[in-house]
Scaffold this motif. Sequence first.
Motif, PDB file in Angstrom:
ATOM      1  N   LEU A 289       4.439   0.686   3.883  1.00 32.46           N
ATOM      2  CA  LEU A 289       3.424  -0.329   3.616  1.00 32.46           C
ATOM      3  C   LEU A 289       2.113   0.195   4.189  1.00 32.46           C
ATOM      4  O   LEU A 289       2.115   0.775   5.284  1.00 32.46           O
ATOM      5  CB  LEU A 289       3.785  -1.636   4.336  1.00 32.46           C
ATOM      6  CG  LEU A 289       4.698  -2.623   3.612  1.00 32.46           C
ATOM      7  CD1 LEU A 289       6.027  -1.988   3.285  1.00 32.46           C
ATOM      8  CD2 LEU A 289       4.899  -3.858   4.475  1.00 32.46           C
ATOM      9  N   ALA A 290       1.023  -0.031   3.458  1.00 33.62           N
ATOM     10  CA  ALA A 290      -0.285   0.317   4.023  1.00 33.62           C
ATOM     11  C   ALA A 290      -0.481  -0.523   5.288  1.00 33.62           C
ATOM     12  O   ALA A 290       0.117  -1.592   5.441  1.00 33.62           O
ATOM     13  CB  ALA A 290      -1.380   0.043   3.006  1.00 33.62           C
TER      14      ALA A 290
ATOM     15  N   ALA B  77       6.182  11.701   1.527  1.00 32.49           N
ATOM     16  CA  ALA B  77       5.428  10.819   2.416  1.00 32.49           C
ATOM     17  C   ALA B  77       6.283  10.549   3.637  1.00 32.49           C
ATOM     18  O   ALA B  77       7.409  10.073   3.519  1.00 32.49           O
ATOM     19  CB  ALA B  77       5.094   9.522   1.706  1.00 32.49           C
ATOM     20  N   VAL B  78       5.774  10.897   4.830  1.00 33.05           N
ATOM     21  CA  VAL B  78       6.525  10.604   6.056  1.00 33.05           C
ATOM     22  C   VAL B  78       5.805   9.568   6.926  1.00 33.05           C
ATOM     23  O   VAL B  78       6.356   9.068   7.892  1.00 33.05           O
ATOM     24  CB  VAL B  78       6.842  11.875   6.885  1.00 33.05           C
ATOM     25  CG1 VAL B  78       7.818  12.763   6.127  1.00 33.05           C
ATOM     26  CG2 VAL B  78       5.584  12.658   7.221  1.00 33.05           C
ATOM     27  N   SER B  79       4.564   9.245   6.567  1.00 33.91           N
ATOM     28  CA  SER B  79       3.866   8.111   7.175  1.00 33.91           C
ATOM     29  C   SER B  79       2.667   7.807   6.276  1.00 33.91           C
ATOM     30  O   SER B  79       2.423   8.526   5.313  1.00 33.91           O
ATOM     31  CB  SER B  79       3.415   8.421   8.604  1.00 33.91           C
ATOM     32  OG  SER B  79       2.299   9.297   8.588  1.00 33.91           O
ATOM     33  N   VAL B  80       1.932   6.731   6.593  1.00 32.50           N
ATOM     34  CA  VAL B  80       0.842   6.350   5.676  1.00 32.50           C
ATOM     35  C   VAL B  80      -0.503   6.990   6.007  1.00 32.50           C
ATOM     36  O   VAL B  80      -1.437   6.885   5.229  1.00 32.50           O
ATOM     37  CB  VAL B  80       0.642   4.814   5.601  1.00 32.50           C
ATOM     38  CG1 VAL B  80       1.813   4.152   4.922  1.00 32.50           C
ATOM     39  CG2 VAL B  80       0.410   4.219   6.984  1.00 32.50           C
ATOM     40  N   ASP B  81      -0.599   7.644   7.194  1.00 35.51           N
ATOM     41  CA  ASP B  81      -1.895   8.274   7.475  1.00 35.51           C
ATOM     42  C   ASP B  81      -1.985   9.583   6.680  1.00 35.51           C
ATOM     43  O   ASP B  81      -0.968  10.137   6.264  1.00 35.51           O
ATOM     44  CB  ASP B  81      -2.082   8.502   8.986  1.00 35.51           C
ATOM     45  CG  ASP B  81      -0.972   9.325   9.557  1.00 35.51           C
ATOM     46  OD1 ASP B  81      -1.036  10.561   9.429  1.00 35.51           O
ATOM     47  OD2 ASP B  81      -0.020   8.730  10.114  1.00 35.51           O
TER      48      ASP B  81
ATOM     49  N   PRO C 204       3.106  -8.557   2.171  1.00 37.71           N
ATOM     50  CA  PRO C 204       3.949  -7.350   2.010  1.00 37.71           C
ATOM     51  C   PRO C 204       3.802  -6.729   0.617  1.00 37.71           C
ATOM     52  O   PRO C 204       3.860  -5.502   0.480  1.00 37.71           O
ATOM     53  CB  PRO C 204       5.375  -7.881   2.215  1.00 37.71           C
ATOM     54  CG  PRO C 204       5.226  -9.169   2.967  1.00 37.71           C
ATOM     55  CD  PRO C 204       3.908  -9.745   2.545  1.00 37.71           C
ATOM     56  N   LEU C 205       3.606  -7.548  -0.403  1.00 34.85           N
ATOM     57  CA  LEU C 205       3.400  -7.012  -1.756  1.00 34.85           C
ATOM     58  C   LEU C 205       2.063  -6.278  -1.828  1.00 34.85           C
ATOM     59  O   LEU C 205       1.956  -5.176  -2.374  1.00 34.85           O
ATOM     60  CB  LEU C 205       3.441  -8.153  -2.789  1.00 34.85           C
ATOM     61  CG  LEU C 205       3.116  -7.772  -4.241  1.00 34.85           C
ATOM     62  CD1 LEU C 205       4.091  -6.723  -4.776  1.00 34.85           C
ATOM     63  CD2 LEU C 205       3.148  -9.021  -5.139  1.00 34.85           C
ATOM     64  N   SER C 206       1.047  -6.869  -1.235  1.00 32.15           N
ATOM     65  CA  SER C 206      -0.270  -6.239  -1.210  1.00 32.15           C
ATOM     66  C   SER C 206      -0.218  -4.887  -0.491  1.00 32.15           C
ATOM     67  O   SER C 206      -0.718  -3.873  -0.990  1.00 32.15           O
ATOM     68  CB  SER C 206      -1.258  -7.170  -0.502  1.00 32.15           C
ATOM     69  OG  SER C 206      -2.413  -6.454  -0.132  1.00 32.15           O
ATOM     70  N   ARG C 207       0.432  -4.860   0.668  1.00 34.54           N
ATOM     71  CA  ARG C 207       0.464  -3.618   1.455  1.00 34.54           C
ATOM     72  C   ARG C 207       1.320  -2.546   0.784  1.00 34.54           C
ATOM     73  O   ARG C 207       1.024  -1.359   0.860  1.00 34.54           O
ATOM     74  CB  ARG C 207       0.977  -3.930   2.869  1.00 34.54           C
ATOM     75  CG  ARG C 207      -0.022  -4.780   3.666  1.00 34.54           C
ATOM     76  CD  ARG C 207       0.586  -5.231   4.986  1.00 34.54           C
ATOM     77  NE  ARG C 207       1.004  -4.101   5.794  1.00 34.54           N
ATOM     78  CZ  ARG C 207       1.860  -4.195   6.821  1.00 34.54           C
ATOM     79  NH1 ARG C 207       2.371  -5.368   7.153  1.00 34.54           N
ATOM     80  NH2 ARG C 207       2.190  -3.118   7.504  1.00 34.54           N
TER      81      ARG C 207
ATOM     82  N   ASN D 177       7.912   2.847   7.632  1.00 37.87           N
ATOM     83  CA  ASN D 177       7.121   2.208   8.685  1.00 37.87           C
ATOM     84  C   ASN D 177       7.340   0.696   8.640  1.00 37.87           C
ATOM     85  O   ASN D 177       6.441  -0.079   8.902  1.00 37.87           O
ATOM     86  CB  ASN D 177       5.633   2.585   8.567  1.00 37.87           C
ATOM     87  CG  ASN D 177       4.978   2.008   7.317  1.00 37.87           C
ATOM     88  OD1 ASN D 177       5.648   1.428   6.467  1.00 37.87           O
ATOM     89  ND2 ASN D 177       3.663   2.146   7.199  1.00 37.87           N
ATOM     90  N   VAL D 178       8.575   0.321   8.260  1.00 36.64           N
ATOM     91  CA  VAL D 178       8.887  -1.110   8.194  1.00 36.64           C
ATOM     92  C   VAL D 178       9.920  -1.494   9.258  1.00 36.64           C
ATOM     93  O   VAL D 178      10.554  -2.546   9.156  1.00 36.64           O
ATOM     94  CB  VAL D 178       9.403  -1.520   6.787  1.00 36.64           C
ATOM     95  CG1 VAL D 178       8.313  -1.296   5.748  1.00 36.64           C
ATOM     96  CG2 VAL D 178      10.667  -0.741   6.388  1.00 36.64           C
TER      97      VAL D 178
END
Length: 472
Positions: free
Chosen positions: A78-79, A53-57, A228-231, A10-11
């Motif tokens: 990334l979250a 994992a294919v997305s963050v939801d 970006p590091l946080s997410r 998702n980037v």
Amino acid sequence: MISAERIPNNVGLSGNKRLQRALEHWQPKYIQWWRDMGPQGFQDYHQVYVRTAVSVDPAGWAHFEYVKLPEYRWGIFLADPVHDRRIGFGDFMGQPVWQEVPGEFRNQLRRLVVTQGDTEPASVEQQRWLGQRCPSLYDLRNLFQVNVEEGRHLWAMVYLLHSYFGRDGRDEAEELLERQSGNRDKPRILDAFNEPIDNWLDFFMFTMFTDRDGKSQLLSLSESSLDPLSRTTRFMLTEEAHHMFVGETGVARILDRTCQLTKVAGFSGDVRKVGGIDLPTIQKFINLWFSLSLDLHGNEVSTNAAAYFANGLKGRAYEEKWDDHRVADAMYELEMMREGRLERSHIPMRTAMNEVLRDWYVGDCQSGVTRWNKILERHGFSDRLRLPDRKFNRGIGMFSSLHLDPEGHQLSDADWERRKHEWLPSSLDREYLLSIMAEPVYEPGRFANYIAPPQRGIKGAPLNFEYVRTEA
Ligand SMILES: [Fe+2]
Ligand SMILES: [Fe+2]
């Protein structure tokens, strides 16, 4: 060529040619590393029922399918961004978070990313022979799930290095595949990641205690001003929870079985005679992995930790729960060595940030041990497991020059040498564990004698589901 679909993300990978090219260059080396240093004997013919994992939801994150391990789709996630996120601690508190790396903090941030990144492939390397000694297909699948996710965590750090640290970052990404756990010339950066993990008690203790250090570090990095590091680390935390589940329930199932077998052996008998793992051995492995993982939090007094905090690079676990986020003049009380003696002292809290994180870590470990003790209680045992004193068996920090017993009493060098295997695994303990794990269990629904089955299977599948299958 790799396509963005091969790398779930998702980037916006397909729209970022520069990043795509960098990853195209890196990916074949990664796959080669996975084949050489990843799960031995499970590269070509085995299909593993894993989560990708294919997305963050939550829906996109619970995607289960059979895959051959080298064909796992390691993704970059990334979250979701937090609207108008502000720096939450340190000297720049209240300013907008950074979307790029500030030049003056480039070296410090790179070091944080590389140190975190190095642990991920290291653990896969440490665990690469365990599949040959697995207690069940359920456990084998869990091992591989942890392994592919550690691989994904490496991808996450490599994404940051390639995207935000230019040429140096690309060089570091290569070196992450060149260092090797336990290698004399090119070891992994941190000691606990150079220890061999050749039996399943080591593995469960590692995922309980060392992956929990991962949680400590990820919690503090998820507070970072570098957005970006946080997410990235926020999303990694969701996977880390599963690793600790594997560790905690793995030990819990061993304890459960040990209690059953003790009743068979007779309370005064030796549970090893009926193939179980005795409580003193379990306690020794707690002592070992807890102390190794405490070391991972670094020196008690650290100017680096103070700078990371002041500059907003690395916060405390759950920073929002603290009242004072600047910590400009707060003090922290801790036990210190002064002229060879232990005494309570006060030091500026910023320099004690490693110790503050270690406090959180010890509390989180203690909750797990308390849950383990409930199993002993339920079986009517009066024995209890416990965490050793945090000064016990330390290799880093001011207590590393001391010898202490698990209660924290100082010992002479001679006493330590004579007694250390009362508290830490001996080669005989390890030989015993390998002897009961010599025959892997690959039959669906069967579990090795020393461990109880889990309460439920994966994603609603029964315990006798073929979690790992061999291609016909
Ligand atoms: Fe990880
Ligand atoms: Fe992990």
